[in-house]
Write an enzyme that holds these catalytic residues in place. Structure first.
Site, PDB file in Angstrom:
ATOM      1  N   ARG A 159      30.411  53.371  47.937  1.00 14.42           N
ATOM      2  CA  ARG A 159      30.559  51.800  48.058  1.00 14.42           C
ATOM      3  C   ARG A 159      32.213  51.804  48.296  1.00 14.42           C
ATOM      4  O   ARG A 159      33.071  52.123  47.653  1.00 14.42           O
ATOM      5  CB  ARG A 159      30.301  51.144  46.724  1.00 14.42           C
ATOM      6  CG  ARG A 159      30.210  49.669  47.198  1.00 14.42           C
ATOM      7  CD  ARG A 159      29.293  49.018  46.019  1.00 14.42           C
ATOM      8  NE  ARG A 159      29.797  48.959  44.784  1.00 14.42           N
ATOM      9  CZ  ARG A 159      29.227  48.304  43.804  1.00 14.42           C
ATOM     10  NH1 ARG A 159      28.245  47.788  44.028  1.00 14.42           N
ATOM     11  NH2 ARG A 159      29.673  48.417  42.456  1.00 14.42           N
ATOM     12  N   LYS A 170      20.895  44.378  44.215  1.00 14.61           N
ATOM     13  CA  LYS A 170      21.004  43.242  43.645  1.00 14.61           C
ATOM     14  C   LYS A 170      21.745  42.175  44.438  1.00 14.61           C
ATOM     15  O   LYS A 170      21.248  40.938  44.852  1.00 14.61           O
ATOM     16  CB  LYS A 170      21.522  42.884  42.129  1.00 14.61           C
ATOM     17  CG  LYS A 170      20.483  43.706  41.040  1.00 14.61           C
ATOM     18  CD  LYS A 170      21.127  43.206  39.767  1.00 14.61           C
ATOM     19  CE  LYS A 170      22.287  43.492  39.502  1.00 14.61           C
ATOM     20  NZ  LYS A 170      22.619  44.853  39.205  1.00 14.61           N
ATOM     21  N   ARG A 190      27.941  52.956  32.933  1.00 15.31           N
ATOM     22  CA  ARG A 190      27.241  51.812  33.366  1.00 15.31           C
ATOM     23  C   ARG A 190      25.851  51.951  33.308  1.00 15.31           C
ATOM     24  O   ARG A 190      25.264  50.933  32.853  1.00 15.31           O
ATOM     25  CB  ARG A 190      27.899  51.064  34.481  1.00 15.31           C
ATOM     26  CG  ARG A 190      29.362  50.502  34.367  1.00 15.31           C
ATOM     27  CD  ARG A 190      30.222  50.573  35.574  1.00 15.31           C
ATOM     28  NE  ARG A 190      29.571  49.626  36.625  1.00 15.31           N
ATOM     29  CZ  ARG A 190      29.672  50.088  38.153  1.00 15.31           C
ATOM     30  NH1 ARG A 190      30.572  51.020  38.287  1.00 15.31           N
ATOM     31  NH2 ARG A 190      29.335  49.223  38.856  1.00 15.31           N
ATOM     32  N   ARG A 229      22.966  40.745  30.560  1.00 13.40           N
ATOM     33  CA  ARG A 229      22.779  42.292  30.444  1.00 13.40           C
ATOM     34  C   ARG A 229      22.643  42.749  29.097  1.00 13.40           C
ATOM     35  O   ARG A 229      21.987  44.087  29.006  1.00 13.40           O
ATOM     36  CB  ARG A 229      24.255  42.829  30.553  1.00 13.40           C
ATOM     37  CG  ARG A 229      24.560  42.878  32.109  1.00 13.40           C
ATOM     38  CD  ARG A 229      25.867  43.188  32.240  1.00 13.40           C
ATOM     39  NE  ARG A 229      26.249  44.077  33.341  1.00 13.40           N
ATOM     40  CZ  ARG A 229      26.724  43.943  34.619  1.00 13.40           C
ATOM     41  NH1 ARG A 229      26.588  42.497  35.068  1.00 13.40           N
ATOM     42  NH2 ARG A 229      27.069  44.737  35.493  1.00 13.40           N
ATOM     43  N   ARG A 259      36.146  50.225  44.349  1.00 14.50           N
ATOM     44  CA  ARG A 259      36.134  49.481  42.994  1.00 14.50           C
ATOM     45  C   ARG A 259      36.916  50.488  41.946  1.00 14.50           C
ATOM     46  O   ARG A 259      36.042  51.654  42.020  1.00 14.50           O
ATOM     47  CB  ARG A 259      35.135  48.868  42.766  1.00 14.50           C
ATOM     48  CG  ARG A 259      34.803  47.446  43.157  1.00 14.50           C
ATOM     49  CD  ARG A 259      33.417  46.888  42.702  1.00 14.50           C
ATOM     50  NE  ARG A 259      32.860  47.045  41.303  1.00 14.50           N
ATOM     51  CZ  ARG A 259      31.798  46.559  41.158  1.00 14.50           C
ATOM     52  NH1 ARG A 259      31.193  45.949  41.686  1.00 14.50           N
ATOM     53  NH2 ARG A 259      31.311  46.776  39.887  1.00 14.50           N
TER      54      ARG A 259
HETATM   55  P1  AMP Z   1      29.119  43.966  38.522  1.00 15.52           P
HETATM   56  O1  AMP Z   1      29.798  43.610  39.491  1.00 15.52           O
HETATM   57  O2  AMP Z   1      27.828  43.439  38.101  1.00 15.52           O
HETATM   58  O3  AMP Z   1      28.664  45.564  38.772  1.00 15.52           O
HETATM   59  O4  AMP Z   1      30.006  43.961  37.180  1.00 15.52           O
HETATM   60  C1  AMP Z   1      31.233  44.517  37.031  1.00 15.52           C
HETATM   61  C2  AMP Z   1      31.948  44.521  35.537  1.00 15.52           C
HETATM   62  O5  AMP Z   1      31.919  43.285  35.241  1.00 15.52           O
HETATM   63  C3  AMP Z   1      30.707  45.174  34.531  1.00 15.52           C
HETATM   64  O6  AMP Z   1      31.037  46.529  34.339  1.00 15.52           O
HETATM   65  C4  AMP Z   1      31.129  44.454  33.284  1.00 15.52           C
HETATM   66  O7  AMP Z   1      32.608  45.054  32.856  1.00 15.52           O
HETATM   67  C5  AMP Z   1      31.582  42.796  33.776  1.00 15.52           C
HETATM   68  N1  AMP Z   1      30.533  42.042  33.615  1.00 15.52           N
HETATM   69  C6  AMP Z   1      29.627  41.579  34.649  1.00 15.52           C
HETATM   70  N2  AMP Z   1      28.613  40.880  34.270  1.00 15.52           N
HETATM   71  C7  AMP Z   1      28.736  40.881  32.872  1.00 15.52           C
HETATM   72  C8  AMP Z   1      27.968  40.332  31.816  1.00 15.52           C
HETATM   73  N3  AMP Z   1      26.966  39.433  31.901  1.00 15.52           N
HETATM   74  N4  AMP Z   1      28.502  40.454  30.530  1.00 15.52           N
HETATM   75  C9  AMP Z   1      29.420  41.301  30.415  1.00 15.52           C
HETATM   76  N5  AMP Z   1      30.233  41.929  31.146  1.00 15.52           N
HETATM   77  C10 AMP Z   1      29.934  41.814  32.610  1.00 15.52           C
END
Ligand code: AMP
Length: 204
Positions: free
Chosen positions: A119, A13, A163, A85, A152
């Site tokens: 990653r 994405k 996740r 989400r 990360r």
């Molecule tokens: P990502 O970089 O999109 O994988 O997001 C990393 C982390 O950020 C996720 O596992 C959540 O803890 C938090 N996060 C990102 N987007 C959201 C969202 N829309 N709602 C809640 N938590 C989020």
């Protein structure tokens, strides 16, 4: 144009969002990046959710996003990556903006784990690599600036599986809510990008 990209972690994405954003001249908004850019006490609070693989609370997330939408570069649209989400977030989003296209980038869970476990990123210059799919020339060292690459904190296998479980349970139902169209995220980056451009009616 306001576009949502939805898919499990590791589907590409972020990569596709960056390509699309530069093609369309609109910002790429990643809610994960927005949260990770917080500092001080707020960052500590946010990290208590992120590091455990949990979602940041919906209302707080919406506040962060609303503020971002209010910036002038969003006037022509945006590519949103990481939000919504769950169905509640989709309804919240619908109450503050209208979305033009929703695209699902699909990959299997095993492929997601394979990609995410590899990653790594450079904290100095922000460059990203993947030991499984796009390795740096020297393992652990950034090709661009020579910095030390790090993983990360939520890219451990345990947090990745958690996740993915949350994705299937909470995020997948929103695909139906929006009538999302699907592209195969296991194809090459260029192929996926062309498919997305076709879907939104833009010449490659
Ligand atoms: P990502 O970089 O999109 O994988 O997001 C990393 C982390 O950020 C996720 O596992 C959540 O803890 C938090 N996060 C990102 N987007 C959201 C969202 N829309 N709602 C809640 N938590 C989020």
């Amino acid at each position: 144009m306001r576009i949502l990209l939805i898919g499990p972690q590791g589907c590409g994405k972020g990569t596709q969002a960056k390509l699309l954003a530069s093609k369309l001249g609109v910002p790429h908004i990643s809610t994960g990046d927005l949260l990770r850019s917080a500092t001080g006490e707020l960052r500590k609070e946010i990290d208590s959710y992120i590091v455990a693989g949990n979602l940041y609370p919906d209302e707080k997330m919406l506040e962060v996003l609303k503020k971002r939408f209010g910036e002038s570069d969003c006037e022509k649209g945006f590519i949103l990556d990481g939000f919504p989400r769950n169905l509640k977030q989709a309804e919240m989003l619908d109450s503050i903006t209208k979305v033009d296209r929703v695209i699902e980038i699909s990959i299997s869970d095993d492929e997601a784990v394979r990609r995410l476990s590899g990653r790594v990123a450079c904290p100095s210059c922000g460059a990203g690599f993947n030991n499984a799919t796009m390795p740096p020339k020297v393992r652990g060292i950034c090709d661009k600036c020579g910095g030390e690459l790090v993983q990360r904190a939520d890219d451990t296998e345990e947090a990745i599986r958690k996740r993915l479980e949350i994705y299937h349970r909470e995020t997948e139902p929103i695909l139906e809510h929006y009538g999302a169209v699907r592209v195969n995220g296991e194809n090459d980056i260029e192929e996926v990008f062309e498919e997305i451009l076709k879907l939104i009616g833009i010449e490659p």
